[in-house]
Scaffold this active site. Structure first.
Site, PDB file in Angstrom:
ATOM      1  N   LYS A 277       8.499   7.281 -16.210  1.00  0.00           N
ATOM      2  CA  LYS A 277       9.488   6.694 -16.659  1.00  0.00           C
ATOM      3  C   LYS A 277       9.955   7.603 -17.837  1.00  0.00           C
ATOM      4  O   LYS A 277       9.183   8.127 -18.407  1.00  0.00           O
ATOM      5  CB  LYS A 277       9.020   5.365 -17.500  1.00  0.00           C
ATOM      6  CG  LYS A 277       8.924   4.020 -16.535  1.00  0.00           C
ATOM      7  CD  LYS A 277       8.825   2.904 -17.348  1.00  0.00           C
ATOM      8  CE  LYS A 277       8.490   1.915 -16.367  1.00  0.00           C
ATOM      9  NZ  LYS A 277       9.398   1.464 -15.654  1.00  0.00           N
ATOM     10  N   ARG A 351       4.947  -4.537  -7.337  1.00  0.00           N
ATOM     11  CA  ARG A 351       5.070  -5.508  -6.075  1.00  0.00           C
ATOM     12  C   ARG A 351       3.667  -5.180  -5.381  1.00  0.00           C
ATOM     13  O   ARG A 351       3.380  -5.814  -4.227  1.00  0.00           O
ATOM     14  CB  ARG A 351       6.181  -4.936  -5.312  1.00  0.00           C
ATOM     15  CG  ARG A 351       6.501  -3.366  -5.042  1.00  0.00           C
ATOM     16  CD  ARG A 351       7.684  -2.949  -4.709  1.00  0.00           C
ATOM     17  NE  ARG A 351       8.580  -3.042  -6.126  1.00  0.00           N
ATOM     18  CZ  ARG A 351       9.843  -2.612  -6.017  1.00  0.00           C
ATOM     19  NH1 ARG A 351      10.447  -2.565  -4.885  1.00  0.00           N
ATOM     20  NH2 ARG A 351      10.439  -2.871  -7.049  1.00  0.00           N
TER      21      ARG A 351
HETATM   22  N1  BES Z   1       7.792  -2.771 -15.198  1.00  0.00           N
HETATM   23  C1  BES Z   1       8.866  -2.415 -14.279  1.00  0.00           C
HETATM   24  C2  BES Z   1      10.122  -3.365 -14.549  1.00  0.00           C
HETATM   25  C3  BES Z   1      10.847  -3.383 -15.777  1.00  0.00           C
HETATM   26  C4  BES Z   1      11.844  -2.601 -16.317  1.00  0.00           C
HETATM   27  C5  BES Z   1      10.578  -4.699 -16.761  1.00  0.00           C
HETATM   28  C6  BES Z   1      12.213  -2.643 -17.605  1.00  0.00           C
HETATM   29  C7  BES Z   1      11.270  -4.389 -17.786  1.00  0.00           C
HETATM   30  C8  BES Z   1      12.003  -3.907 -18.287  1.00  0.00           C
HETATM   31  C9  BES Z   1       8.618  -2.006 -12.996  1.00  0.00           C
HETATM   32  O1  BES Z   1       7.478  -1.834 -12.519  1.00  0.00           O
HETATM   33  C10 BES Z   1       9.724  -0.731 -12.495  1.00  0.00           C
HETATM   34  O2  BES Z   1       9.369   0.108 -12.960  1.00  0.00           O
HETATM   35  N2  BES Z   1      10.429  -1.137 -11.619  1.00  0.00           N
HETATM   36  C11 BES Z   1      11.270  -0.123 -10.889  1.00  0.00           C
HETATM   37  C12 BES Z   1      11.190  -0.271  -9.618  1.00  0.00           C
HETATM   38  C13 BES Z   1      12.117   0.928  -8.929  1.00  0.00           C
HETATM   39  C14 BES Z   1      11.475   2.224  -8.941  1.00  0.00           C
HETATM   40  C15 BES Z   1      12.304   0.715  -7.485  1.00  0.00           C
HETATM   41  C16 BES Z   1      12.631  -0.380 -11.541  1.00  0.00           C
HETATM   42  O3  BES Z   1      13.010  -1.706 -11.796  1.00  0.00           O
HETATM   43  O4  BES Z   1      13.414   0.303 -12.108  1.00  0.00           O
HETATM   44 MN    MN Z   2       7.139   0.353 -12.869  1.00  0.00          MN
END
Ligand code: BES
Ligand code: MN
Ligand code: ZN
Length: 498
Positions: A277, A351
């Site tokens: 990230k 997921r």
């Molecule tokens: N934990 C994150 C989702 C999230 C992002 C929660 C910001 C709260 C605030 C999750 O694990 C994630 O990173 N999801 C990705 C999925 C994508 C790579 C398909 C997302 O939502 O960007």
């Molecule tokens: Mn994530």
């Protein structure tokens, strides 16, 4: 703090601060306000005339030693337009009141609840609003106490309906337990990842299970490997901290009753893994275990309230970090269910661990399964900080959740599960891929989860962003919100066969 209910007139309340909750008015016809106006030389009339206090939501007046009142201070709080008043109006008003000097600096307070507002929902909301609003976030500053500095020793709900005292007392007590549950979720959610590794989190859950009277079984990394939870193992392999898998149980009924299973995402820190990230706001990912915190807190609350249902909580716990041992984009893993998944993006980890937990739920022959997770950033573009998108496969279950949402003011809204989203999760070389790209990210994630459910009613609640209040509202101070505890507790309390 003592939470009391008593019958009596507001003038007689022998407390430091008396709170009057006032619907919007155009003329002072309310008897207590008339008395107060007379006792203060027409102060309320003057404040009305200069539009400082007309009972609008958020307005307040504090009066010191009004004659004819035993209370040393009387504060009037606006509830807003009468036709829009509901339990949440009381929750919001008491949330604001909880941070007012006239409440924070005194030892005893009473809030007057009168016809036509004398009912259980409003009494519960008064208790919830006060406790949730006065919640102080964790404090790691040296030399400062890590507890709320609340002086208030007793809060009395004063009513003009003597015959309702007992009912209101039960409702207020229930509100207190629910608010304490939500506060527990907030604390877990806000705890830094170094203080809440999967191992430490599992120990904390064990302690909570003892304290509140539910069962807690912990699967360690060996047991998880034995279960072949390929999703959880893949996500955790990049971290020096081993994963855990928790099985919580509240047995509120005979063993024969099929349980309702709650599944909560317990990523104690989500750096994204190799698909790292960006640095900005990455610290917020210490809260990526909020779904699990809500499940722990809801089961603790169900145990305290003695909800007559069998409830199971399933919680996969792991960190998601990049390292030489981390799972890589392009890797193909085999899930507990036996399905293969091509890892496109290691940041789509939630997921993977939820899928194994959903599959594990089959062991319990559940009557329904509800998962709750900070799953997708795309939630920000659906309902933002205003509510949680939900999906599911059973109209009765969705209606039950909507009903619980309406009465707790924890807002959810149903989104569709269309084949377009299912198609987006197909891989060229494996059964599934773990990312469907940016379009409809919340719903492609839901479609992925659907592959791992059994033959039971299922609902998925995505609380990404709802877990974190950005500014602070009436009863949700800035920071971890604990969103979902009121909703799920209400759902379980009013459960009907779906
Ligand atoms: N934990 C994150 C989702 C999230 C992002 C929660 C910001 C709260 C605030 C999750 O694990 C994630 O990173 N999801 C990705 C999925 C994508 C790579 C398909 C997302 O939502 O960007
Ligand atoms: Mn994530
Ligand atoms: Zn995550």
């Amino acid at each position: 703090m003592n939470l009391l209910v008593a019958a009596g007139a507001p003038q007689e309340a022998a407390v430091d601060t008396l709170v009057l909750l006032v619907p919007s008015f155009e003329e002072i016809t309310h008897k207590t306000l008339q008395a107060l106006d007379a006792a203060t030389d027409g102060t309320l009339t003057s404040l009305y005339d200069i539009e400082e206090f007309r009972g609008k939501e958020g307005e307040s007046v504090a009066l010191f030693r009004p004659s004819g009142f035993v209370a040393r201070r009387v504060i009037c709080l606006g509830l807003g337009a009468a036709k829009e008043i509901n339990a949440d109006s009381f929750r919001r008003a008491m949330g604001r009141a909880s941070r007012m000097k006239a409440i924070r600096s005194v030892e005893t307070a009473a809030v007057y609840l009168e016809k036509p507002y004398v009912d259980s929902a409003n009494a519960g909301a008064i208790a919830e609003g006060y406790l949730l609003g006065s919640f102080k976030m964790l404090n790691y500053k040296t030399g400062e106490e890590n507890v709320a500095d609340l002086k208030l020793q007793s809060l009395t709900i004063l009513t003009d309906q003597k015959q309702s005292v007992k009912k209101l007392q039960g409702a207020a007590e229930r509100g207190r337990v629910i608010a304490e549950g939500q506060i527990l979720a907030r604390r877990l959610s806000a705890t830094p990842a170094n203080d809440l590794t999967p191992k430490k989190y599992a120990e904390e859950a064990r302690r909570l299970a003892k304290e509140f009277g539910f069962e807690c079984k912990v699967l360690d990394e060996k047991a998880i490997a034995k279960e072949k939870m390929g999703g959880l193992l893949a996500v955790s392999q990049g971290s020096a901290e081993p994963p855990r898998f928790l099985v919580l149980e509240h047995k509120g009924r005979s063993d024969k009753q099929k349980p309702i299973v709650l599944v909560g995402k317990g990523v104690t820190f989500d750096a994204g893994g190799i698909s790292l990230k960006p640095a900005a706001n990455m610290h917020e990912m210490k809260q990526d275990m909020t779904g699990s915190a809500v499940v722990v807190a809801t089961i603790a609350t169900a145990a305290r309230l003695g909800i007559a249902r069998n409830i199971v909580g399933l919680i996969p716990m792991t960190e998601n970090l990049p390292s030489g041992t981390a799972v890589k984009p392009g890797d193909i893993i085999t899930m507990r269910k036996g399905k293969t998944v091509e890892i496109i993006n290691t940041d789509a980890e939630g997921r993977l661990i939820l899928a194994d937990a959903l599959d594990y739920a089959n062991n319990f022959e559940p009557q329904a399964v509800i998962d709750i997770a900070t799953l997708t950033g795309a939630c920000l573009f659906i309902l933002g900080y205003a509510g949680a998108p939900i999906v599911g496969n059973n109209a009765n279950l969705m209606n039950l959740i909507r009903g619980a949402s309406d009465s707790t003011a924890e807002r959810v809204w149903e989104m569709p599960l269309w084949d377009d989203f299912r198609d987006a999760m197909k891989s060229d070389i494996a059964d599934l891929q773990n990312s469907g790209g940016r379009p409809a990210g919340t719903l492609t994630a839901s479609a992925f989860l659907e592959n791992f459910i059994g033959d039971w009613p299922w609902a998925h609640i995505d609380i990404a962003y709802m877990d974190l209040e950005p500014k602070g509202t009436a009863y949700t101070p800035k920071g971890a919100s604990g969103f979902g505890v009121r909703l799920l507790t209400e759902l379980l309390s009013n459960w009907k066969k779906v």
